[in-house]
Scaffold this active site. Structure first.
Site, short mmCIF file in Angstrom:
data_model
loop_
_atom_site.label_atom_id
_atom_site.label_comp_id
_atom_site.label_asym_id
_atom_site.label_seq_id
_atom_site.Cartn_x
_atom_site.Cartn_y
_atom_site.Cartn_z
N ARG A 27 0.82 -1.21 0.00
CA ARG A 27 0.00 0.00 0.00
C ARG A 27 0.86 1.26 0.00
NH1 ARG A 27 -5.48 -0.70 1.98
NH2 ARG A 27 -5.36 1.42 2.74
N TRP A 73 2.10 6.32 5.91
CA TRP A 73 2.50 7.08 4.72
C TRP A 73 2.30 8.53 5.11
CZ3 TRP A 73 0.44 10.41 0.95
CH2 TRP A 73 1.14 10.47 -0.26
N LYS A 466 3.52 4.53 -16.55
CA LYS A 466 4.08 3.27 -16.06
C LYS A 466 5.59 3.37 -16.00
CE LYS A 466 1.59 1.58 -14.87
NZ LYS A 466 0.22 1.52 -14.49
N GLU A 469 6.77 6.01 -13.20
CA GLU A 469 6.52 5.73 -11.79
C GLU A 469 7.40 4.61 -11.25
OE1 GLU A 469 2.60 4.29 -10.63
OE2 GLU A 469 2.32 3.41 -12.61
C1 F6R Z 1 -0.63 3.97 -11.68
C2 F6R Z 1 -1.65 3.76 -10.66
C3 F6R Z 1 -2.45 4.93 -10.23
C4 F6R Z 1 -3.92 4.53 -10.01
C5 F6R Z 1 -4.68 5.70 -9.37
C6 F6R Z 1 -6.15 5.36 -9.17
O1 F6R Z 1 0.03 2.77 -11.98
O2 F6R Z 1 -1.84 2.68 -10.17
O3 F6R Z 1 -2.36 6.00 -11.11
O4 F6R Z 1 -4.48 4.15 -11.22
O5 F6R Z 1 -4.11 6.01 -8.13
O6 F6R Z 1 -6.32 4.31 -8.29
P1 F6R Z 1 -7.67 3.52 -8.24
O7 F6R Z 1 -7.85 2.83 -9.54
O8 F6R Z 1 -7.51 2.55 -7.09
O9 F6R Z 1 -8.76 4.52 -7.98
#
Ligand code: F6R
Length: 587
Positions: A27, A73, A466, A469
């Protein structure tokens, strides 16, 4: 973001708590801590950095039957031992996920009562508030209930009290928290992977329900009446949260994509037709699609399919912007919210705003019973299973697949379901391709560009995110026609430019732009479903051209694997990139 684990039972709580934290490491966090009953008092151990740093401070013979633990975090206050959780004020010890928005005014009131604070966190203030209410009420249940009337913000809290160290309390508001029972063992956690080693059955708390664990589990509603709640069965087991022989979760999850696509088709279609799991939709005049990060890029990629098949305008919004914008929607608008976790704070708040305005909402979500899934009028689950790597991969492919199915459903084009039949096979073929050879030409660079038009630009956004990050290469996506308006000045000898062409209509226009960067010395990697030769690229990856309704789904996996291989060559922490969190539960 932060992870929470609590335990009471017959096993030694400390290894249970630590392994729970380890299963939530994905997480994202920067410090970790644990509090447990040690004789007649509570012992708190915390450290910055990884859970392994916390472990190194714990005595091997430490033993307890009850405790709470946390990965933090940082939001309020820097990464430090003082700011790490658990926090203890007076008789109360807590761990907390979320943000207390009115912490500053609460702090002033508590300071006037003589409280002093050691950390910069909102959590320590919340802890003092609960302690203060407990001193007045002499009943922790009532104190916690009163706390809910005084704080604004989000919280998932585990609470212990010096006066009875055999009890565990918990409460949540807008931040997930589950409780699970296995024989006489009680587990509390912010996320399912923390309990999967023991059971796949759990209870999900509603906002401001309170849990008390003494010799059994008690759940109270907001009026403090004891209630019974239904158990949810998680569709999976502990294998889902393990690497199963892969070096990284990200690679495992990319390899699961053929199965995930098959799961979606098996669930929503039977014999080449939509089945009852796919709802029908009234005719809308407008569609808005809302999400954050990659979830939003699935919308950018799918937008033109919706527009072409339904002949209605589609607007894509970043959730954090949508919330503060004038929105021109009405009863003929459908707003679609996309989220893997179903807990992303901005997407959730955008959904709430939309519902408040009485507009129809549809969620496309992975995590079953997550907040967005429960609050939207309708939900389509993407059946991707647990996604552990911070960078989304299989959920992205699943979202794109779901959106393409939705296009066909809304356009009454069931006959085009046939184009989905070969998807899994084609994805399996891509998995066998060698992407390392391209990564070798990219990984030493500090800048990279992704260029394409239309749908391909949406793919560029995802490919670029991708790469940056997980590899920390400064990468940007551009609609290729924009290059000449500034960005092309950044192209120098060997600058990697990943150029994408899947759409026949704009092929020649994009190829002209590719030629412009190639002529300026860029290393051009051409990702395409057009098996054509030319002198405008250095390397070419050719993917099968099935049909426009599914083509973009196939183009994503190569982008994911290129990013993975580049980060691998750069020897980075692929599954847990710095500063990032899997589920972004703060706004
Ligand atoms: C990039 C990534 C993030 C999520 C974004 C939304 O690899 O994972 O950009 O796509 O934080 O997260 P969700 O889909 O959980 O709302």
């Amino acid at each position: 973001m932060c992870g929470i684990v609590g335990y009471k039972g017959s096993q030694n709580a400390i290894p249970v708590l630590i392994s729970g934290l380890e299963s939530l490491e994905y997480r994202g966090y920067d410090s970790a801590g644990v509090a447990f009953k040690s004789g007649k008092k509570i012992e708190i151990v915390k450290n910055i950095g990884k859970v392994s740093n916390l472990k190194s401070l714990l005595n091997d013979d430490a033993n307890s039957e009850i405790g709470i633990a946390h990965t933090r975090w940082a939001t309020h206050g820097k990464v430090s031992v003082e700011n790490a959780h658990p926090h203890k004020v007076g008789k109360i010890t807590i761990v907390h996920n979320g943000i207390i928005e009115n912490y500053a005014s609460l702090k002033i009131e508590l300071e006037q009562k003589g409280y002093e604070f050691q950390s910069q966190t909102d959590t320590e203030i919340l802890c003092a508030l609960i302690n203060d209410l407990y001193e007045t009420e002499n009943n922790l249940l009532i104190a916690i209930n009163k706390m809910t009337k005084l704080v604004h913000g989000s919280y998932a809290l585990l609470i212990m009290c010096d006066d009875n160290l055999n009890e565990l309390y918990a409460i949540r508001c807008n931040s997930p928290l589950i409780v699970a029972i296995k024989d006489n063992d009680y587990f509390l956690a912010s996320d399912v992977p923390a309990i999967l080693k023991y059971t796949n059955e759990y209870i999900l708390l509603e906002n401001n329900e309170i849990i008390k664990v003494d010799d059994k589990l008690h759940i109270y509603d907001e009026s403090l009446k004891e209630i019974n709640k239904q158990t949810i069965i998680f569709d999976g087991d502990s294998n889902d949260a393990m690497k199963n022989g892969y070096e990284h979760y990200m690679l495992k999850e990319i390899n699961e994509e053929p199965t995930v696509v098959k799961n979606i088709l098996d669930y929503y279609t039977s014999d080449g037709k939509f089945n009852d799991n796919m709802p029908s939709f009234k005719k809308y005049k407008k569609i808005f699609i809302v999400g954050c990060g990659s979830a939003c890029y699935t919308a950018d990629i799918s937008k033109s399919l919706f527009e072409k098949y339904l002949n209605i305008p589609v607007t894509v919004y970043i959730a954090s912007e949508y919330r503060y914008q004038q929105l021109f929607y009405d009863k003929d608008t459908l707003v679609i919210f996309i989220s893997q976790s179903g807990e992303t704070a901005d997407t959730l708040e955008a959904l709430r705003r939309t519902k408040n305005d009485g507009i129809d909402t549809l969620a496309i979500v992975n995590v079953v019973s997550s907040s967005i899934a429960r609050e939207a009028d309708q939900v389509l689950y993407i059946k991707a299973g647990v996604e552990i790597a911070v960078a989304t991969t299989k959920a992205f492919t699943a979202q794109l697949t779901m959106l393409a199915l939705l296009v066909l459903r809304m356009a009454n084009k069931e006959n085009e379901l046939k184009y989905f039949e070969d998807l899994s096979n084609e994805l399996n073929k891509i998995l066998k391709m060698d992407f390392k050879k391209y990564a070798k030409k990219i990984y030493k660079h500090e800048n990279a560009f992704f260029i394409g038009r239309g749908i391909d630009y949406g793919l560029c956004e995802e490919g670029s995110l991708k790469l940056k990050e997980i590899s920390y290469i400064n990468s940007s996506a551009f609609p290729s026609g924009e290059l000449k308006h500034g960005t092309i000045s950044l192209i120098t000898e060997d600058t990697p430019v990943i150029s994408i062409v899947s759409d026949e209509n704009i092929k020649y226009k994009t190829i002209s732009n590719i030629k412009e960067v190639h002529a300026r010395g860029a290393y051009v990697l051409w990702l395409t479903n057009k098996d054509e030769n030319g002198d405008f690229y250095d390397d070419k990856i050719v993917i099968r051209d099935i049909h426009e309704i599914v083509n973009s789904i196939l183009m994503v996996m190569p982008l994911q694997l290129i990013a993975y291989e580049v980060a691998y060559l750069r020897e980075l922490d692929i599954d847990k990139p710095r500063n990032l969190a899997k589920s972004v539960t703060v706004e």
